[in-house]
Design a protein around this motif. Sequence first.
Motif, PDB file in Angstrom:
ATOM      1  N   ASN A 138     -25.090  -9.947   6.643  1.00 22.05           N
ATOM      2  CA  ASN A 138     -24.412  -8.645   6.598  1.00 22.05           C
ATOM      3  C   ASN A 138     -25.273  -7.562   5.982  1.00 22.05           C
ATOM      4  OD1 ASN A 138     -24.271 -10.098   4.200  1.00 22.05           O
ATOM      5  ND2 ASN A 138     -22.435  -9.031   3.504  1.00 22.05           N
ATOM      6  N   ASP A 163     -24.815 -20.881   5.924  1.00 17.07           N
ATOM      7  CA  ASP A 163     -24.462 -21.081   4.518  1.00 17.07           C
ATOM      8  C   ASP A 163     -24.091 -22.533   4.234  1.00 17.07           C
ATOM      9  OD1 ASP A 163     -24.321 -18.347   3.067  1.00 17.07           O
ATOM     10  OD2 ASP A 163     -23.375 -17.966   4.994  1.00 17.07           O
ATOM     11  N   ASN A 195     -22.413 -15.562   0.565  1.00 17.44           N
ATOM     12  CA  ASN A 195     -21.288 -15.637   1.497  1.00 17.44           C
ATOM     13  C   ASN A 195     -20.670 -17.025   1.599  1.00 17.44           C
ATOM     14  OD1 ASN A 195     -21.405 -12.917   2.276  1.00 17.44           O
ATOM     15  ND2 ASN A 195     -22.980 -13.336   3.808  1.00 17.44           N
ATOM     16  N   SER A 245     -21.834 -22.525   9.847  1.00 19.57           N
ATOM     17  CA  SER A 245     -22.618 -21.403   9.345  1.00 19.57           C
ATOM     18  C   SER A 245     -23.907 -21.885   8.678  1.00 19.57           C
ATOM     19  CB  SER A 245     -21.811 -20.596   8.329  1.00 19.57           C
ATOM     20  OG  SER A 245     -21.694 -21.303   7.110  1.00 19.57           O
ATOM     21  N   GLY A 249     -18.522 -18.622  -0.008  1.00 22.15           N
ATOM     22  CA  GLY A 249     -17.081 -18.708  -0.199  1.00 22.15           C
ATOM     23  C   GLY A 249     -16.280 -18.452   1.051  1.00 22.15           C
ATOM     24  N   ASN A 250     -16.876 -17.868   2.086  1.00 18.64           N
ATOM     25  CA  ASN A 250     -16.184 -17.648   3.360  1.00 18.64           C
ATOM     26  C   ASN A 250     -16.091 -18.926   4.195  1.00 18.64           C
ATOM     27  OD1 ASN A 250     -15.887 -14.943   2.718  1.00 18.64           O
ATOM     28  ND2 ASN A 250     -17.699 -14.307   3.849  1.00 18.64           N
ATOM     29  N   PHE A 251     -16.850 -19.961   3.780  1.00 19.74           N
ATOM     30  CA  PHE A 251     -16.901 -21.183   4.582  1.00 19.74           C
ATOM     31  C   PHE A 251     -16.650 -22.455   3.776  1.00 19.74           C
ATOM     32  CE2 PHE A 251     -19.846 -17.985   6.189  1.00 19.74           C
ATOM     33  CZ  PHE A 251     -19.365 -17.803   7.483  1.00 19.74           C
ATOM     34  N   THR A 270     -15.555 -23.941  -0.431  1.00 21.90           N
ATOM     35  CA  THR A 270     -15.192 -23.696  -1.824  1.00 21.90           C
ATOM     36  C   THR A 270     -16.135 -24.484  -2.722  1.00 21.90           C
ATOM     37  OG1 THR A 270     -12.872 -23.415  -1.213  1.00 21.90           O
ATOM     38  CG2 THR A 270     -13.351 -23.839  -3.538  1.00 21.90           C
ATOM     39  N   LYS A 305     -13.949  -9.264  14.072  1.00 18.81           N
ATOM     40  CA  LYS A 305     -14.595 -10.038  13.014  1.00 18.81           C
ATOM     41  C   LYS A 305     -15.930  -9.370  12.666  1.00 18.81           C
ATOM     42  CE  LYS A 305     -11.899 -13.789  12.626  1.00 18.81           C
ATOM     43  NZ  LYS A 305     -11.400 -14.378  11.362  1.00 18.81           N
ATOM     44  N   GLN A 306     -16.352  -9.531  11.423  1.00 19.20           N
ATOM     45  CA  GLN A 306     -17.664  -9.029  11.040  1.00 19.20           C
ATOM     46  C   GLN A 306     -18.742  -9.884  11.713  1.00 19.20           C
ATOM     47  OE1 GLN A 306     -18.001  -7.784   6.649  1.00 19.20           O
ATOM     48  NE2 GLN A 306     -16.429  -9.380   6.610  1.00 19.20           N
ATOM     49  N   ILE A 309     -21.067 -14.175   9.113  1.00 22.12           N
ATOM     50  CA  ILE A 309     -20.551 -13.536   7.906  1.00 22.12           C
ATOM     51  C   ILE A 309     -19.217 -14.170   7.530  1.00 22.12           C
ATOM     52  CG2 ILE A 309     -19.759 -11.361   6.883  1.00 22.12           C
ATOM     53  CD1 ILE A 309     -21.653  -9.931   8.852  1.00 22.12           C
ATOM     54  N   GLU A 310     -18.420 -14.456   8.537  1.00 14.58           N
ATOM     55  CA  GLU A 310     -17.136 -15.119   8.379  1.00 14.58           C
ATOM     56  C   GLU A 310     -16.899 -15.951   9.640  1.00 14.58           C
ATOM     57  OE1 GLU A 310     -13.827 -12.394   8.368  1.00 14.58           O
ATOM     58  OE2 GLU A 310     -14.861 -10.980   9.678  1.00 14.58           O
TER      59      GLU A 310
END
Length: 476
Positions: A167, A435, A458, A433, A460-462, A464, A145-146, A131-132
């Motif tokens: 998530n 992602d 998700n 990830s 954007g957590n890893f 841009t 952490k999530q 997730i992050e």
Amino acid sequence: MIAFNSPRRQFLGQASCAAVSSIPVLNTLLNLSFAEKLAAVTAPTNSDYRAVVCLFLSGGNDSFNMLVPRETSAYAQYQATRSNLALAPGSLIDIHPTGQNTFAVHGGMPEIAALFEAGQAAFVANVGTLIEPVQNRTQVSAVTKQLPLGLYSHSDQIEQWQTSLPNQRSGIGWAGRTADLLQGLNANQKVPMNISLDGSNVWQTGHQNAEYAITTGGAVALENYDFGWQQYDTTTQAFSQSVDSHLAQQYSNILMQTFNTRKKAALDAYNAFTSATAASLPGSISFPGSYVGSRLQMIAKAIQGHAHAALGAVRQTFFVNLGGWDHHSGVLNLQGQMLPQISQAIGAFYNQLVAMNMQDKVTLYTASDFGRTLTSNGQGSDHAWGSNQFVVGGSVQGRKIYGSFPSLALNPDTGPEQNPLDTGSGRLIPTTSCDQFFAELALWLGVSPTDLPLVLPNIGNFYTPSASNPPLGFMM
């Protein structure tokens, strides 16, 4: 399959975002975003065909015996950690990543090794559901952490590898969301963009589109129905005429009319797909008769030039699922039987792509529920987290290992932490990830950077999406 019909597509092309947002049926933010973006998608030229093939190894492949470090100290650590599951040097095939330490692949994968050395294959190391970013086991144990739902659970992790939504539980896959954006690029809407060789799956299920399921023999027909006239088969001829007459009916009952419409669409898809894939493959390439070999051969028939042209397809995805990788026991013997089947089938598939001059237009990648414990349970390995996967294709920036290959050291039960990524028994926290992995493929298929969060919420957590650099860099 529920698809945008022509009137709706025309409406979306003319409507403003404000007008689209007032449509009651599109009542979620995600669906509104898809509706807005569909109007802005520009079709590529006909020559710009691209396809992604997902080979899912369900059960959880022990991928740290598929990709093994060969640098002296790293291999010694591998041997110490894996104990009776470690592969001897003589059973491995060395590969030489550009600018990196030497690694090896399982001895049953000479075709993958050859593709890697030739620059047409790459590995993505220690990739998994996140997730992050998670840096160490303390963050895991303290839950600061999530963490993905249902870690180490087959059903949850299979779903998350196909949805890229760790998530939440969802029946919408990232290839399905991609098709919601790109399906309209294909001129012929009779056959969906997403085609499955293994039935219904989450990966290819979208908000507006779903997979088109076929078999190794091609499209699935309605029994005893043939859209062509059968002069000497009176039974088929009579049945087919009866079906056609029913399909021509207009029903006042909405349910009956919807069923009739769907049945007609299914037969239209069958007719289109069967006609498009009737020709033999060029090049006299010999495919193995294995489960994966027969499926990749059928995919080759669907993507050869005249076939995808006849289908009006410039974007496609294909899904193959091979189960049986839950090796709590017998992992060495079973992988010794199963990994060669994978390697041989992919080797033949790539050779076929070359024979069709389509190697740059098709990318195959592997996925699996999760990695497995580095430690032995005595006979095999158990459910873990991060895993190694590979990608194959002429557009792959090959002969590299992307991401960060982790230390294989184990943390002691007590005392100082030796490896922050080891959460216990060699269950490694992913350093890349899903992602990031999938973003490379989605962007290559034609999803724009601004649309990437629609496909991978998700990301954007890893990464841009507006960045000038790619998520990982393995696609040209």
